[in-house]
Design an enzyme around this catalytic site. Structure first.
Site, PDB file in Angstrom:
ATOM      1  N   GLU A 110       0.834  -1.201   0.000  1.00  0.00           N
ATOM      2  CA  GLU A 110       0.000   0.000   0.000  1.00  0.00           C
ATOM      3  C   GLU A 110       0.870   1.254   0.000  1.00  0.00           C
ATOM      4  O   GLU A 110       1.965   1.255   0.566  1.00  0.00           O
ATOM      5  CB  GLU A 110      -0.861   0.020   1.269  1.00  0.00           C
ATOM      6  CG  GLU A 110      -2.223  -0.600   1.121  1.00  0.00           C
ATOM      7  CD  GLU A 110      -3.206   0.313   0.364  1.00  0.00           C
ATOM      8  OE1 GLU A 110      -2.770   1.141  -0.451  1.00  0.00           O
ATOM      9  OE2 GLU A 110      -4.411   0.173   0.607  1.00  0.00           O
ATOM     10  N   ASP A 111       0.358   2.317  -0.599  1.00  0.00           N
ATOM     11  CA  ASP A 111       1.041   3.598  -0.502  1.00  0.00           C
ATOM     12  C   ASP A 111       0.857   4.206   0.881  1.00  0.00           C
ATOM     13  O   ASP A 111       1.801   4.677   1.489  1.00  0.00           O
ATOM     14  CB  ASP A 111       0.557   4.570  -1.597  1.00  0.00           C
ATOM     15  CG  ASP A 111      -0.953   4.693  -1.649  1.00  0.00           C
ATOM     16  OD1 ASP A 111      -1.659   3.789  -1.152  1.00  0.00           O
ATOM     17  OD2 ASP A 111      -1.443   5.692  -2.196  1.00  0.00           O
ATOM     18  N   ASP A 114      -4.403   5.004   6.480  1.00  0.00           N
ATOM     19  CA  ASP A 114      -4.945   6.151   7.220  1.00  0.00           C
ATOM     20  C   ASP A 114      -5.935   5.613   8.256  1.00  0.00           C
ATOM     21  O   ASP A 114      -5.532   5.242   9.361  1.00  0.00           O
ATOM     22  CB  ASP A 114      -5.602   7.114   6.223  1.00  0.00           C
ATOM     23  CG  ASP A 114      -6.085   8.405   6.848  1.00  0.00           C
ATOM     24  OD1 ASP A 114      -5.969   8.555   8.077  1.00  0.00           O
ATOM     25  OD2 ASP A 114      -6.594   9.279   6.113  1.00  0.00           O
ATOM     26  N   PHE A 163      -3.378  16.521   4.487  1.00  0.00           N
ATOM     27  CA  PHE A 163      -3.770  15.900   3.228  1.00  0.00           C
ATOM     28  C   PHE A 163      -2.558  15.939   2.307  1.00  0.00           C
ATOM     29  O   PHE A 163      -2.068  17.010   1.956  1.00  0.00           O
ATOM     30  CB  PHE A 163      -4.958  16.629   2.599  1.00  0.00           C
ATOM     31  CG  PHE A 163      -5.468  15.910   1.389  1.00  0.00           C
ATOM     32  CD1 PHE A 163      -6.227  14.759   1.518  1.00  0.00           C
ATOM     33  CD2 PHE A 163      -5.153  16.355   0.114  1.00  0.00           C
ATOM     34  CE1 PHE A 163      -6.669  14.066   0.403  1.00  0.00           C
ATOM     35  CE2 PHE A 163      -5.597  15.677  -1.014  1.00  0.00           C
ATOM     36  CZ  PHE A 163      -6.356  14.524  -0.863  1.00  0.00           C
ATOM     37  N   ARG A 176      -0.584  12.429  -8.632  1.00  0.00           N
ATOM     38  CA  ARG A 176       0.000  11.105  -8.366  1.00  0.00           C
ATOM     39  C   ARG A 176       1.431  11.020  -8.883  1.00  0.00           C
ATOM     40  O   ARG A 176       2.262  10.321  -8.320  1.00  0.00           O
ATOM     41  CB  ARG A 176      -0.811   9.999  -9.057  1.00  0.00           C
ATOM     42  CG  ARG A 176      -2.162   9.706  -8.468  1.00  0.00           C
ATOM     43  CD  ARG A 176      -2.697   8.395  -9.032  1.00  0.00           C
ATOM     44  NE  ARG A 176      -4.138   8.279  -8.915  1.00  0.00           N
ATOM     45  CZ  ARG A 176      -4.777   7.805  -7.850  1.00  0.00           C
ATOM     46  NH1 ARG A 176      -4.090   7.437  -6.789  1.00  0.00           N
ATOM     47  NH2 ARG A 176      -6.084   7.711  -7.831  1.00  0.00           N
TER      48      ARG A 176
END
Ligand code: PRP
Length: 192
Positions: A110-111, A114, A163, A176
């Protein structure tokens, strides 16, 4: 970490540079490489966000001193954020794996983690299919708003409670392709 102003004035600051990210990926590759030394390994990238981390990680593993006997990369695509900055809380499976995971050594890549719902969903989904081993690898750990406990076997860098975009992470599909992790200026998403 260093401050910068680029990308037409939308970037507030650079959080992790390209070099810092590459260094973290090399470390993750060493850890995974030695844990699965001499064994076949399936890296399962979670699209779209993990697009870059899984490809860079796969190549870094190929260069570790101690490494798996073979590495296969596959992808699964899920979404919980849509075009929002907040998770809907509902994870949707958009594309399943092409490879069979049963009996394989699988690392979900996963990047970011959260609230943890995406990784919880994927760990359960893949776990039900009885892989020989199942591990999780997350490049950016953002631990401030967890809604569920998730096991992180390999963790790259801590992510501030902002964010963030870049290195696979998007705002409405943009950013991205930034090669670094960045915080956006608030005006970019203020109109939501
Ligand atoms: C992002 C990210 C993770 C997930 C993590 O995906 O790539 O998969 O959110 O968030 P969580 O821990 O709060 O569940 P997103 O749903 O935005 O889709 P994307 O990867 O296509 O950008």
């Amino acid at each position: 970490m260093k401050a910068t102003q680029t990308y037409s004035g939308t970037i507030e600051r650079e959080i992790y540079t390209r070099e810092e990210i590459a260094h973290a990926i090399d470390r993750l590759a060493s850890e995974i490489g030695s844990d699965f030394a001499g064994q076949p390994l399936l890296l399962l990238g979670v699209l779209k966000g993990a697009l870059y981390v899984v490809t860079d990680l796969a190549r870094a593993i190929a260069q570790t001193a101690v490494r798996p006997s073979e590495v296969i990369v596959d992808y699964i695509c899920v979404s919980s954020y849509g075009n929002e900055t907040r998770s809907s809380g509902e994870v949707r499976l958009l594309k399943d794996t092409a490879e069979t995971v049963t009996g394989r050594n699988v690392v979900i890549v996963e990047d970011i983690v959260d609230n943890g719902l995406t990784l919880e969903y994927l760990s359960a989904l893949i776990g039900e299919r009885k892989p020989a081993a199942l591990r999780t690898c997350v490049l950016f750990d953002k631990p401030y708003h967890r809604r569920v406990g998730v096991r992180l076997d390999y963790t790259g860098l801590s992510c501030p409670d902002e964010f963030v975009v870049g290195y696979g992470l998007d705002y409405q599909e943009l950013f991205r392709n930034l090669p670094y992790l960045a915080q956006l200026q608030p005006w970019v998403f203020q109109s939501e």
